[in-house]
Design an enzyme around this catalytic site. Sequence first.
Site, PDB file in Angstrom:
ATOM      1  N   THR A 136       8.481   1.074   0.913  1.00  0.00           N
ATOM      2  CA  THR A 136       9.185   0.873   2.178  1.00  0.00           C
ATOM      3  C   THR A 136       9.653   2.193   2.783  1.00  0.00           C
ATOM      4  O   THR A 136      10.000   3.130   2.046  1.00  0.00           O
ATOM      5  CB  THR A 136      10.419  -0.025   1.950  1.00  0.00           C
ATOM      6  OG1 THR A 136      11.218  -0.022   3.123  1.00  0.00           O
ATOM      7  CG2 THR A 136      11.287   0.473   0.802  1.00  0.00           C
ATOM      8  N   TYR A 173      18.275  -1.772  -1.985  1.00  0.00           N
ATOM      9  CA  TYR A 173      16.881  -2.150  -1.732  1.00  0.00           C
ATOM     10  C   TYR A 173      15.981  -0.915  -1.748  1.00  0.00           C
ATOM     11  O   TYR A 173      14.982  -0.852  -2.477  1.00  0.00           O
ATOM     12  CB  TYR A 173      16.771  -2.883  -0.386  1.00  0.00           C
ATOM     13  CG  TYR A 173      15.348  -3.049   0.065  1.00  0.00           C
ATOM     14  CD1 TYR A 173      14.472  -3.865  -0.633  1.00  0.00           C
ATOM     15  CD2 TYR A 173      14.862  -2.370   1.190  1.00  0.00           C
ATOM     16  CE1 TYR A 173      13.150  -4.000  -0.233  1.00  0.00           C
ATOM     17  CE2 TYR A 173      13.553  -2.502   1.596  1.00  0.00           C
ATOM     18  CZ  TYR A 173      12.689  -3.318   0.873  1.00  0.00           C
ATOM     19  OH  TYR A 173      11.386  -3.437   1.266  1.00  0.00           O
TER      20      TYR A 173
END
Length: 334
Positions: A124, A148
Amino acid sequence: MSSDSGISAKVLVTGGAGYIGSHTAQQLLDAGNEVLILDNLSNGDRAMAPGGARFIEGDLADRTLLAEILADGIDAVLHFAGSIVVPESVADPLAYYRNNTINTHGLLQACVENGVDRFIFSSTAAVYGDTTLVPVPENAPTLPISPYGSSKLMSEWMLRDTAAAHSLRYVALRYFNVAGADLQGRRGQASRNATHLIKLAVETLTGQRDRLAIFGGDYPTSDGTGVRDYIHVVDLANAHVRALDYLRGGGDSQVLNCGYGRGSSVKQVIGALERVSNRKIPIEMAPRRAGDVAELVAEASRIRGLLGWQPEHDDLELIVKTALDWERKRVGLG
Ligand code: UDP
């Protein structure tokens, strides 16, 4: 789009009932692969897994199951399964380190033990954290600001070190803002509790929300709203198929940005949706959301050069239209 390698082999797709995994599983099938999907359906939808794939409902934490699967002639692993909601990761970090980092560890260990040496990983742009580099290149500092992002970066590190010690080679794709849906309406974003702009905007247009909040109108961008690099999920899925071809062709391990290299503001996204739907979206201005950067756009040339990836849906109106068509279908309006 499909791969032209003509290679047919068995691949494991974790999270293949999820948004990006299911689109990729479809393209892997279309390219002639035998596809095995492992998904615990915590966020995925069984109906989105393509019919031609074998489906196993199971959890990545089940190491006996993993060993069984990986001992059975798997040519490559495409690892999508994981948790993806940034604010949830702040509230429950250990769940994110378990679902993303620890489960990736288990999967890598099973790969090494069974000689599976091609691995494609869903990473990501959140690994860049609070970056001010526009566009942001792959070698920018990685300083995630959410559990995350950290959980994904830790997985990248495990991949790097595992590849150095063993025969495993990998491609980690750092996704920018993924949106849109299958052009034939077979699948799209189904996640519950979504926090993403385009998903919330189409939920507003389909009457599931009263209004859409714009988080911050005072950013140093052309119209004051946040700018992101939105990429169509079908193009993103194709990048995985290309990455697999690349590894099968003997390519070295890579960490690659996956975006178009072009930014759109929140207001531009809303404008595109209003044009394709011919409706006004009720909006309200709201304060900036914690952790949001002003502008996040990929430096996107490496992936094209290395994988020969050619996006075909680099079109904001198409992205939002396919997202809206899917949402309408999902709630029974389409
Ligand atoms: N955003 C917004 N309203 C929303 C959700 C998002 O204004 O209800 C903005 C957010 O501040 C950012 C952009 O839309 O500038 C993209 O946010 P999203 O959550 O879709 O993805 P992120 O870039 O945070 O991963």
